[in-house]
Design a protein around this motif. Structure first.
Motif, PDB file in Angstrom:
ATOM      1  N   UNK A  31     -19.080 -21.805 -11.653  1.00  0.00           N
ATOM      2  CA  UNK A  31     -20.397 -22.261 -11.184  1.00  0.00           C
ATOM      3  C   UNK A  31     -21.405 -21.948 -12.281  1.00  0.00           C
ATOM      4  N   UNK A  32     -22.130 -22.934 -12.735  1.00  0.00           N
ATOM      5  CA  UNK A  32     -23.091 -22.721 -13.822  1.00  0.00           C
ATOM      6  C   UNK A  32     -24.010 -21.544 -13.522  1.00  0.00           C
ATOM      7  N   UNK A  33     -24.243 -20.756 -14.547  1.00  0.00           N
ATOM      8  CA  UNK A  33     -25.011 -19.509 -14.428  1.00  0.00           C
ATOM      9  C   UNK A  33     -26.515 -19.795 -14.490  1.00  0.00           C
ATOM     10  N   UNK A  34     -27.028 -20.526 -13.496  1.00  0.00           N
ATOM     11  CA  UNK A  34     -28.457 -20.830 -13.446  1.00  0.00           C
ATOM     12  C   UNK A  34     -28.942 -20.796 -11.996  1.00  0.00           C
ATOM     13  N   UNK A  35     -30.188 -20.378 -11.766  1.00  0.00           N
ATOM     14  CA  UNK A  35     -30.742 -20.419 -10.409  1.00  0.00           C
ATOM     15  C   UNK A  35     -30.776 -21.844  -9.866  1.00  0.00           C
ATOM     16  N   UNK A  36     -30.985 -22.822 -10.736  1.00  0.00           N
ATOM     17  CA  UNK A  36     -31.038 -24.220 -10.303  1.00  0.00           C
ATOM     18  C   UNK A  36     -29.715 -24.632  -9.659  1.00  0.00           C
ATOM     19  N   UNK A  37     -28.612 -24.349 -10.348  1.00  0.00           N
ATOM     20  CA  UNK A  37     -27.316 -24.736  -9.806  1.00  0.00           C
ATOM     21  C   UNK A  37     -26.983 -23.914  -8.554  1.00  0.00           C
ATOM     22  N   UNK A  38     -27.324 -22.603  -8.588  1.00  0.00           N
ATOM     23  CA  UNK A  38     -27.063 -21.776  -7.402  1.00  0.00           C
ATOM     24  C   UNK A  38     -27.821 -22.289  -6.190  1.00  0.00           C
ATOM     25  N   UNK A  39     -29.029 -22.783  -6.391  1.00  0.00           N
ATOM     26  CA  UNK A  39     -29.866 -23.193  -5.263  1.00  0.00           C
ATOM     27  C   UNK A  39     -29.255 -24.345  -4.467  1.00  0.00           C
ATOM     28  N   UNK A  40     -28.257 -25.008  -5.016  1.00  0.00           N
ATOM     29  CA  UNK A  40     -27.529 -26.028  -4.255  1.00  0.00           C
ATOM     30  C   UNK A  40     -27.041 -25.438  -2.936  1.00  0.00           C
ATOM     31  N   UNK A  46     -37.742 -17.180 -11.582  1.00  0.00           N
ATOM     32  CA  UNK A  46     -36.357 -17.658 -11.653  1.00  0.00           C
ATOM     33  C   UNK A  46     -35.405 -16.628 -12.266  1.00  0.00           C
ATOM     34  N   UNK A  47     -35.852 -15.917 -13.290  1.00  0.00           N
ATOM     35  CA  UNK A  47     -35.000 -14.890 -13.903  1.00  0.00           C
ATOM     36  C   UNK A  47     -34.750 -13.746 -12.928  1.00  0.00           C
ATOM     37  N   UNK A  48     -35.781 -13.353 -12.189  1.00  0.00           N
ATOM     38  CA  UNK A  48     -35.627 -12.294 -11.184  1.00  0.00           C
ATOM     39  C   UNK A  48     -34.663 -12.724 -10.088  1.00  0.00           C
ATOM     40  N   UNK A  49     -34.713 -14.000  -9.711  1.00  0.00           N
ATOM     41  CA  UNK A  49     -33.791 -14.512  -8.697  1.00  0.00           C
ATOM     42  C   UNK A  49     -32.358 -14.418  -9.201  1.00  0.00           C
ATOM     43  N   UNK A  50     -32.142 -14.840 -10.426  1.00  0.00           N
ATOM     44  CA  UNK A  50     -30.800 -14.792 -11.003  1.00  0.00           C
ATOM     45  C   UNK A  50     -30.284 -13.352 -11.072  1.00  0.00           C
ATOM     46  N   UNK A  51     -31.112 -12.445 -11.524  1.00  0.00           N
ATOM     47  CA  UNK A  51     -30.700 -11.041 -11.642  1.00  0.00           C
ATOM     48  C   UNK A  51     -30.433 -10.419 -10.275  1.00  0.00           C
TER      49      UNK A  51
END
Length: 431
Positions: A203-212, A394-399
């Motif tokens: 799964x791509x390591x981005x908040x955008x892709x996770x938000x799916x 977005x960075x805080x969400x990813x972390x």
């Protein structure tokens, strides 16, 4: 009496002849004015390319110039990383370009400098009705059409056909029978056990892709108006918890979200069953020949959803050529031209009537991604269109997601923490 009558008659004839000559002269003069060539106009078009679309656009420009000989379009090509700086410099220097290709990130930053296309191209409803609804929050700002969609992106599911076939697992072939996430996870485990896959899903390591996953659970990062955070509600917490479960159960490797391993390279190795990524990976994987691969429908949670994105064309005020710029955008937005641009570039069209294009490669795969977009929750674009706020958290969400997956904190505590950061970003944006 007869002599006087003759003089009067002669005078009337002469007057009538004079009037006729004057009328003819005026008519000829009017025709000449109508036949006069239009004023020559030059449009500077700031452009960046991700692939072959620059060459495709050059061909479209050449055709437009042939049809409109008074128009000259100068394509100013820049690297995407330099785009914002280039536009800011031109605008602040009092010499904005006529046009620019931009992504969702730049729309908010330059919307105040944009021509309201709705005023020139038939109104908001007439113009926006041509394009998929999920894109609208990106380019309609304060009821003004500040840009026109050129292509659209979506998140979706690419899978290794060779491994699935070896395991005897059949993927959904219709949007009417998509898997649930639990069914999909079970299928991936079977592909690992019987098909020999080393990894189930990357799964791509981005908040955008996770938000799916967030939108499939019925969640959102903010409310529709962008006035408060909602990521810590039940849906947001459930989405993070399930993402952790996929790692805990061995469906997903920890190397991507912990070790920064490239999911693209992992999938190319032929040892991964599936890759949740963007539609641009269709052209990226075009050269993969060591195994057979394809696209299938993503599983669903409470609902189906992808996340829309894309590229747009913006016209700028104070360029002196606003009308000509709007005319060119109308040309680019037409079904014929937009379809050609996307078909030849291997992109997806944002037009409702161009979801199915006759691509030279990957036609059926693009149609699956288009279907994902057609079933996307409105919250996805509502969230990601707020680019004055999203980059601040977005960075805080990813972390925070990494901390949950790693077992360092609970999903609820992590999302509560992110919600506070979002609320602060919203408050700062209002100052």
């Amino acid at each position: 009496m007869k002599k006087g009558f003759k003089w009067v008659s002669l005078t009337l004839v002469l007057v009538m002849l004079a009037l006729m000559v004057a009328a003819c002269s005026t008519k000829e003069s009017g025709n000449k004015a109508a036949e006069e060539p239009k004023k020559n106009v030059s449009l500077d078009f700031v452009w960046f390319s991700d692939g072959a679309e620059g060459d495709v656009m050059k061909g479209i420009i050449k055709e437009y110039e042939t049809k409109n000989p008074n128009i000259k379009i100068n394509l100013i090509e820049v690297a995407y990383k330099d785009l914002s700086t280039k536009l800011k410099t031109m605008i602040s220097g009092g010499q904005p370009p006529a046009l620019a290709r931009i992504s969702t990130t730049e729309i908010g930053a330059f919307s105040n400098s944009a021509v309201d296309l709705a005023e020139k191209l038939g109104g908001v409803d007439t113009f926006t009705s041509q394009f998929i609804d999920s894109l609208k929050p990106y380019y309609v700002v304060k009821n003004k059409v500040v840009a026109a969609p050129m292509d659209v992106t979506a998140n979706g599911l690419i899978y290794n056909k060779t491994l699935f076939n070896k395991a005897g697992v059949k993927v959904p072939t219709s949007p009417d029978n998509v898997w649930t996430w639990d069914e999909f996870a079970a299928a991936l485990k079977q592909v690992k056990e019987k098909g020999g896959a080393k990894y189930g899903l990357v799964w791509d390591f981005t908040p955008h892709r996770w938000s799916t996953l967030l939108y499939q659970y019925g969640g959102s990062m903010m409310d529709a108006d962008g006035t408060k955070a909602t990521i810590n509600n039940d849906a947001g917490v459930a989405a993070v918890q399930y993402f952790k479960k996929l790692h805990d159960d061995g469906v997903m490797p920890t190397s991507v979200w912990f070790g920064g391993e490239n999911p693209n390279n992992l999938f190319r190795s032929g040892e991964v069953a599936a890759h949740l990524a963007g539609n641009w990976m269709i052209s990226n994987y075009k050269d993969v020949t060591n195994f057979e691969w394809g696209v299938t429908y993503m599983p669903k949670a409470k609902q189906r959803s992808s996340v829309p994105g894309g590229k747009f064309v913006m016209a700028f005020n104070k360029s002196g050529v606003e009308k000509e710029s709007a005319d060119f955008i109308q040309y680019l937005s037409s079904k014929e031209v937009n379809s050609k641009y996307n078909k030849d570039s291997l992109f997806m069209s944002p037009r409702k009537d161009s979801a199915k294009l006759d691509y030279a490669y990957g036609k059926e795969m693009f149609e699956v991604f288009a279907n994902e977009l057609a079933n996307t929750a409105p919250a996805a674009a509502q969230d990601w269109s707020k680019q004055e706020i999203v980059p601040k958290f977005s960075t805080d969400l990813k972390n925070s997601i990494i901390e949950v997956v790693g077992g360092k904190t609970s999903a609820k505590d992590a999302m509560d923490k992110v919600a506070k950061i979002i609320d602060k970003a919203i408050a700062d944006a209002k100052k």
